[in-house]
Design an enzyme around this catalytic site. Sequence first.
Site, PDB file in Angstrom:
ATOM      1  N   ALA A  99       0.730  -1.125   0.209  1.00  0.00           N
ATOM      2  CA  ALA A  99      -0.359   0.110  -0.218  1.00  0.00           C
ATOM      3  C   ALA A  99       0.725   1.536   0.165  1.00  0.00           C
ATOM      4  CB  ALA A  99      -1.313   0.190   1.238  1.00  0.00           C
ATOM      5  N   LYS A 100       0.639   2.180  -1.428  1.00  0.00           N
ATOM      6  CA  LYS A 100       1.505   3.460  -0.781  1.00  0.00           C
ATOM      7  C   LYS A 100       0.133   4.227   0.088  1.00  0.00           C
ATOM      8  CE  LYS A 100       3.472   6.208  -4.454  1.00  0.00           C
ATOM      9  NZ  LYS A 100       4.931   5.641  -4.033  1.00  0.00           N
TER      10      LYS A 100
END
Length: 303
Positions: free
Chosen positions: A156-157
């Site tokens: 996840a960014k």
Amino acid sequence: MNKSEKIWMNGELIDWNDAKIHILSHVIHYGSSTFEGIRCYETAKGPAILFLDAHIKRLYDSSKIYRIEIPYSMQELKDAVLDTIRVNGHKSCYIRPLVYRGQGALGVNPHLAAIEVAIATWEWGTYLGEDVLETGVDVRVSSWNRLAPNTLPTWAKAGGNYLNSQLIKMEAIMDNYAEGIGLDINGYVSEGSGENIFVVRDGIIYTPMSGQSVLAGLTRQAVIHIAKELGYEVHETSIPREALYIADEIFLTGTAAEITPVRSIDKYPIGNEMRGPVTETLQSHYLKIIQTGEDPYNWLTFI
């Protein structure tokens, strides 16, 4: 920072200076945001966004992992990106879509916080410095490790994840390096503060596995695709720290960094301390797409 005229915020294009959030927004206190970094290039065929569809898809993936429901469709956000670039008159720019938890909750449980979305665009040059695509950069192995599995999801960014990246980056800058390389929990090479890493030895290309606390970078994927198409042998595998010091070539990849050669690590010279032939070949094929607009892979979205 180069200001633009407008920022898209919750469905409206507003003046740059009016794009504000409340001090009690959840994101400020807990890092509860997801985001993307995207580039628009001035190609010979006109302005074009690189990997727009893939970036927006990853934004939704990141948000899903953190249980954030984006109140817009993917197509609405892609259209909003195009609208923001057009209203600002950019021919080339950096694009920052941001999803964040706003007001409504101020505790670890974020479910009552409003979900807000913004898209900013601005002109931004080479991330690691001018001329580095040819001359390369000096980096160090960081004293800070990358996130351990099952702590924070590195696929996840997300905003909070980048506190670790900030520690790696600041340490490198303070010691007069351009970048730091984080190791994973087992001491194997993971990634830079904001880039994936590739190592070349005897003509074979190596890069850490996606499960080694790395972001599944879109430039990383593009480089692997191009390299295999050109006939290079590419291995996604564990890379021990000492492999960095005896590499023939090393390069970093990312939307901002593009394909940046490394000339030294921890003051060990890499190759001839200049861009190597494999790096140059991959750079040439990658840059040809974003410079000419000739795109055999359908990676570009023209404005």
